[in-house]
Design a protein around this motif. Structure first.
Motif, PDB file in Angstrom:
ATOM      1  N   ASP A  13      -0.320   5.171 -36.274  1.00  0.00           N
ATOM      2  CA  ASP A  13      -1.595   5.890 -36.237  1.00  0.00           C
ATOM      3  C   ASP A  13      -2.444   5.535 -35.021  1.00  0.00           C
ATOM      4  OD1 ASP A  13      -1.733   3.382 -37.469  1.00  0.00           O
ATOM      5  OD2 ASP A  13      -3.536   3.889 -38.598  1.00  0.00           O
ATOM      6  N   HIS A  14      -1.967   4.631 -34.166  1.00  0.00           N
ATOM      7  CA  HIS A  14      -2.735   4.248 -32.965  1.00  0.00           C
ATOM      8  C   HIS A  14      -1.965   4.494 -31.662  1.00  0.00           C
ATOM      9  CE1 HIS A  14      -6.329   2.661 -34.778  1.00  0.00           C
ATOM     10  NE2 HIS A  14      -5.584   2.088 -35.703  1.00  0.00           N
ATOM     11  N   ILE A  15      -0.905   5.294 -31.721  1.00  0.00           N
ATOM     12  CA  ILE A  15      -0.113   5.559 -30.518  1.00  0.00           C
ATOM     13  C   ILE A  15      -0.975   6.157 -29.411  1.00  0.00           C
ATOM     14  CG2 ILE A  15       1.733   6.996 -29.550  1.00  0.00           C
ATOM     15  CD1 ILE A  15       3.253   6.550 -32.196  1.00  0.00           C
ATOM     16  N   ASN A  16      -1.741   7.200 -29.713  1.00  0.00           N
ATOM     17  CA  ASN A  16      -2.555   7.838 -28.676  1.00  0.00           C
ATOM     18  C   ASN A  16      -3.656   6.924 -28.164  1.00  0.00           C
ATOM     19  OD1 ASN A  16      -1.033  10.198 -28.710  1.00  0.00           O
ATOM     20  ND2 ASN A  16      -2.287  11.110 -30.307  1.00  0.00           N
ATOM     21  N   ASP A  17      -4.236   6.116 -29.053  1.00  0.00           N
ATOM     22  CA  ASP A  17      -5.237   5.135 -28.632  1.00  0.00           C
ATOM     23  C   ASP A  17      -4.619   4.124 -27.671  1.00  0.00           C
ATOM     24  OD1 ASP A  17      -7.152   6.258 -30.412  1.00  0.00           O
ATOM     25  OD2 ASP A  17      -6.390   5.009 -32.042  1.00  0.00           O
ATOM     26  N   LEU A  72      -8.155  -8.361 -19.888  1.00  0.00           N
ATOM     27  CA  LEU A  72      -8.797  -8.948 -21.069  1.00  0.00           C
ATOM     28  C   LEU A  72      -9.343  -7.866 -21.996  1.00  0.00           C
ATOM     29  CD1 LEU A  72     -10.556 -11.944 -19.310  1.00  0.00           C
ATOM     30  CD2 LEU A  72      -8.486 -12.022 -20.733  1.00  0.00           C
ATOM     31  N   THR A  73      -9.892  -6.805 -21.417  1.00  0.00           N
ATOM     32  CA  THR A  73     -10.380  -5.685 -22.223  1.00  0.00           C
ATOM     33  C   THR A  73      -9.221  -5.005 -22.937  1.00  0.00           C
ATOM     34  OG1 THR A  73     -12.285  -5.324 -20.791  1.00  0.00           O
ATOM     35  CG2 THR A  73     -11.580  -3.451 -22.143  1.00  0.00           C
ATOM     36  N   TRP A  74      -8.126  -4.744 -22.199  1.00  0.00           N
ATOM     37  CA  TRP A  74      -6.943  -4.124 -22.811  1.00  0.00           C
ATOM     38  C   TRP A  74      -6.417  -4.988 -23.946  1.00  0.00           C
ATOM     39  CZ3 TRP A  74      -1.976  -6.056 -23.222  1.00  0.00           C
ATOM     40  CH2 TRP A  74      -1.034  -5.175 -23.753  1.00  0.00           C
ATOM     41  N   ARG A  75      -6.223  -6.280 -23.675  1.00  0.00           N
ATOM     42  CA  ARG A  75      -5.681  -7.203 -24.687  1.00  0.00           C
ATOM     43  C   ARG A  75      -6.507  -7.177 -25.967  1.00  0.00           C
ATOM     44  NH1 ARG A  75      -6.823 -13.261 -23.657  1.00  0.00           N
ATOM     45  NH2 ARG A  75      -8.787 -12.436 -24.444  1.00  0.00           N
ATOM     46  N   ASP A  76      -7.828  -7.253 -25.818  1.00  0.00           N
ATOM     47  CA  ASP A  76      -8.694  -7.285 -26.994  1.00  0.00           C
ATOM     48  C   ASP A  76      -8.760  -5.929 -27.694  1.00  0.00           C
ATOM     49  OD1 ASP A  76      -9.127  -9.937 -26.382  1.00  0.00           O
ATOM     50  OD2 ASP A  76     -11.108  -9.599 -25.501  1.00  0.00           O
ATOM     51  N   THR A  77      -8.683  -4.858 -26.928  1.00  0.00           N
ATOM     52  CA  THR A  77      -8.760  -3.511 -27.497  1.00  0.00           C
ATOM     53  C   THR A  77      -7.532  -3.184 -28.327  1.00  0.00           C
ATOM     54  OG1 THR A  77     -10.131  -2.734 -25.657  1.00  0.00           O
ATOM     55  CG2 THR A  77      -8.964  -1.046 -26.933  1.00  0.00           C
ATOM     56  N   VAL A  78      -6.348  -3.513 -27.826  1.00  0.00           N
ATOM     57  CA  VAL A  78      -5.114  -3.090 -28.495  1.00  0.00           C
ATOM     58  C   VAL A  78      -4.621  -4.063 -29.562  1.00  0.00           C
ATOM     59  CG1 VAL A  78      -4.406  -1.774 -26.459  1.00  0.00           C
ATOM     60  CG2 VAL A  78      -3.522  -4.107 -26.793  1.00  0.00           C
ATOM     61  N   ALA A  79      -5.199  -5.249 -29.640  1.00  0.00           N
ATOM     62  CA  ALA A  79      -4.689  -6.293 -30.551  1.00  0.00           C
ATOM     63  C   ALA A  79      -4.554  -5.798 -31.992  1.00  0.00           C
ATOM     64  CB  ALA A  79      -5.577  -7.526 -30.488  1.00  0.00           C
ATOM     65  N   ALA A  80      -5.537  -5.105 -32.494  1.00  0.00           N
ATOM     66  CA  ALA A  80      -5.506  -4.644 -33.893  1.00  0.00           C
ATOM     67  C   ALA A  80      -4.535  -3.480 -34.098  1.00  0.00           C
ATOM     68  CB  ALA A  80      -6.901  -4.236 -34.338  1.00  0.00           C
TER      69      ALA A  80
END
Length: 98
Positions: A13-17, A72-80
């Motif tokens: 459910d998060h592929i596009n994100d 760092l933004t990418w890492r934190d954004t995609v972690a969940a």
């Protein structure tokens, strides 16, 4: 060359994100001085599986990437959004040289 293949399994459910966040990280990463390639690959058989092909001129350049604001933004954004922890596998780039 310092090459890492990062395997990422994303929740469906998060592929596009994930793709949108990866594109932002890609655009900034290819501007880094030591970057040689930064490809985002998606499996056609399993659209939730991605590989990030990251090539840097040196180990120091690869380490510097992990200190950038965009990483760092990418890492934190995609972690969940990860179905499992991402796995980076290190390779020595032989060709092309330089």
């Amino acid at each position: 060359m310092h090459v890492t293949l990062v395997h990422v399994q994303v929740n469906p459910d998060h592929i596009n994100d994930f793709i949108a966040a990866a594109q932002i990280n890609h655009k900034a990463s290819i501007q880094e001085p030591g970057n040689r390639r930064f490809d985002i690959l998606q499996s056609p058989e399993n659209p939730s599986h991605f590989i990030l092909y990251e090539a840097y001129a040196s180990a120091e350049d690869a380490a510097a990437h992990k200190e950038t604001a965009h990483y760092l933004t990418w890492r934190d954004t995609v972690a969940a959004w990860m179905a499992e922890p991402r796995q980076g596998i290190r390779y020595n780039g032989l060709f092309p040289q330089g």
